[in-house]
Enzyme design. Structure first.
Site, mmCIF file in Angstrom:
data_model
loop_
_atom_site.group_PDB
_atom_site.id
_atom_site.type_symbol
_atom_site.label_atom_id
_atom_site.label_comp_id
_atom_site.label_asym_id
_atom_site.label_seq_id
_atom_site.Cartn_x
_atom_site.Cartn_y
_atom_site.Cartn_z
ATOM 1 N N ASP A 1 11.391 38.849 -11.199
ATOM 2 C CA ASP A 1 12.535 38.409 -10.414
ATOM 3 C C ASP A 1 13.646 37.807 -11.266
ATOM 4 O O ASP A 1 13.498 36.707 -11.790
ATOM 5 C CB ASP A 1 12.050 37.389 -9.376
ATOM 6 C CG ASP A 1 13.186 36.874 -8.516
ATOM 7 O OD1 ASP A 1 14.205 37.574 -8.388
ATOM 8 O OD2 ASP A 1 13.053 35.767 -7.966
ATOM 9 N N ASP B 1 21.322 39.683 -7.672
ATOM 10 C CA ASP B 1 20.016 39.237 -7.182
ATOM 11 C C ASP B 1 19.083 40.404 -6.883
ATOM 12 O O ASP B 1 19.361 41.224 -6.007
ATOM 13 C CB ASP B 1 20.211 38.400 -5.919
ATOM 14 C CG ASP B 1 18.906 37.853 -5.387
ATOM 15 O OD1 ASP B 1 18.020 37.526 -6.203
ATOM 16 O OD2 ASP B 1 18.747 37.747 -4.161
#
Length: 518
Positions: free
Chosen positions: A319, A115
């Site tokens: 992202d 992440d």
């Protein structure tokens, strides 16, 4: 992980190249991972449920992504996890990308979610409340738990350490630094104590060499929400810009340059390499660094949809933990309207089960040729979008429609994984630039001598399938300094979008997942 799995991991390490630290990444519902784990559940790619699950996670993530920069001087060449640089997008575990990581002495392996929207690396440890180690939902996977007492190289992180943010909550008796992180997904958190131990990495050029890198991470004793099974049940590895993230720790120790790359394959397979600073033929744009909210944020100065080009200025967070790109007005309307005006197929009425506004019916001929989309970044480099649509199929796998896979956001702009599919993206924190180029994740990039092949022997820990999808991501932190931010209401929730090699997919529930921290 059992002895057999560990043996596979060690063999993979020996076979790896030298000088580049990397690992394989796969989407949780990719064919590779399904094969590993014998997955029994999870929305089929292409179904409405599948995309709905992804979108739900994304919506949560948009509400509050953040990274904290803390550049550190780096040295060494590209490295990978000892079990390889493969990553896997696993839909069964929140549509996130996962990689296999080995920790401690003797080593224990973990299948961790990757992440870029959070920083701390944590794994289940001395559990008081963690996801089950095995479950019918996991297929034939069985997870391991870390225990500081069982590793001869484990060290506690004292309250006096500069890595300890919760010094006021330290216990005089244990003098172990506590941590607690809350994520964007409802009631999703991890807490425990910080520890230091070795992570096994392998260089990727020349002669294979295994490196033991000291890493500070969370001994996650209590997990809540999505972490109890539906996402990251075996740990999460933060790739953000804070000093606690793995890239920052490797750079500060001189193990690897302060840069890493991720390749997003169209089939859910990918690559990650620490210390990879990119190549001369990549395109680049500067990162916008904000002191309090240093996301991987870039400026977009133009866009193209089919034959329509127009100027549009906005900043967006790149992202990897978001499945679908999300844009706020006016850029959302400008791009989607230009796309819609050039589509030949009939537009469908709005469908509340889908997170996308622009969906179309495919004719009996089944041929689809949607308008191309690309973005122009600050400096003039074009960011190509290989496949801006998702194709919806029926139960017989016949294509029945497609949607422009861009979600409408409230203030926050996110370039999600679907826009990065087919690209190798370099997060260069040393030069503060984002680089990219079209790339086949199964190919060798001689710029960094990555030893990749279609049959790469990434240490598949016990095949892992996961519980139902979930939306843990993004840790709770300040919102990014991009266009004005209004907390967007979460849609469904899934994270990393499993990129498809074709435009035909069976649509199941789209529940986007958000692992970023608030």
């Amino acid at each position: 992980m059992g002895a057999a799995a560990r043996a596979l991991l060690l063999l993979a390490l020996v076979a790896a190249g030298a000088e580049a630290l990397s690992l394989d990444v796969h989407h949780r519902y990719s064919a590779t991972v399904r094969g590993w784990a014998g997955l029994r559940r999870g929305p089929s790619p292409g179904t409405a449920e599948y995309y709905a699950a992804l979108a739900g996670h994304d919506d949560l993530r948009r509400r509050s992504l953040s990274l904290a920069a803390a550049p550190a001087p780096g040295a060494g060449g590209p490295f990978a996890f000892v079990d390889g640089n493969d990553t896997y997008r696993l839909n069964q575990f929140g549509f996130l990308h996962y990689a296999v990581v080995a920790l401690g002495t003797p080593n224990v392996t973990f299948l961790v979610a990757l992440d870029t929207g959070s920083d701390l690396f944590w794994v289940p440890c001395d559990c008081l409340k963690c996801a089950p180690l095995s479950s019918p939902d996991y297929g034939n996977l069985k997870f391991d738990v870390y225990s500081p007492r069982k590793s001869s190289t484990s060290r506690k992180v004292p309250c006096s350490s500069n890595m300890c943010d919760l010094q006021t909550e330290c216990s005089a008796a244990s003098n172990s630094c506590p941590y607690k992180i809350e994520y964007l997904s409802d009631n999703t958190s991890s807490k425990g104590v910080l520890v230091e131990d070795v992570m096994y990495l392998a260089t990727e050029s020349g002669h294979s060499k295994i490196t033991q890198a000291p890493i500070t991470f969370g001994c996650g004793q209590v997990q809540t929400g999505s972490f109890l099974g539906s996402a990251a049940p075996n740990g999460l590895l933060g790739l953000g810009m804070d000093s606690k993230s793995v890239p920052s720790l490797l750079a500060s120790q001189g193990v690897a340059a302060n840069s890493f790359s991720m390749c997003f394959g169209e089939d859910g397979h990918g690559r990650i390499n620490f210390g990879d600073t990119g190549s001369a033929d990549q395109l680049e744009t500067p990162l916008n660094i904000y002191k309090h909210n240093p996301y991987y944020n870039i400026s977009i100065v133009g866009a193209m949809a089919g034959g329509k080009t127009f100027s549009t200025k906005f900043s967006a967070v790149v992202d990897s933990g978001t499945s679908f790109t999300a844009l706020s007005d006016p850029m959302y309307t400008e791009i989607t309207s230009a796309f819609d005006k050039q589509v030949k197929e009939k537009r469908n009425p709005a469908d509340s089960s889908l997170p996308f506004e622009y969906c179309y019916t495919i004719s009996s001929k089944g041929a689809v040729s949607p308008p191309n989309i690309s973005l122009t970044a600050k400096g003039g480099s074009v960011f190509p979008v290989k496949d801006p649509i998702i194709t919806i199929t029926d139960i017989s796998s016949s294509p029945v429609g497609y949607c422009l896979a861009i979600m409408k956001s409230e203030g926050v702009n996110l370039i999600g994984e679907n826009f990065m599919s087919g690209l190798k993206v370099v997060f260069d924190r040393e030069r503060l630039v984002l680089g990219w180029k079209s790339f086949n994740c199964y190919s060798v990039d001689h710029s960094t001598k990555l030893p990749v092949s279609p049959n790469s022997s990434a240490i598949p820990p016990k095949p892992v399938s996961g519980p139902g999808s979930s939306n843990p991501e993004a840790a709770k932190r300040p919102s990014p300094n991009i266009t004005q931010i209004d907390a967007a209401k979460p849609s469904s929730g899934s994270s990393t979008l499993f990129h498809f090699s074709s435009r035909t997919f069976f649509f199941t529930a789209i529940t986007p997942l958000f692992l970023a921290i608030l």
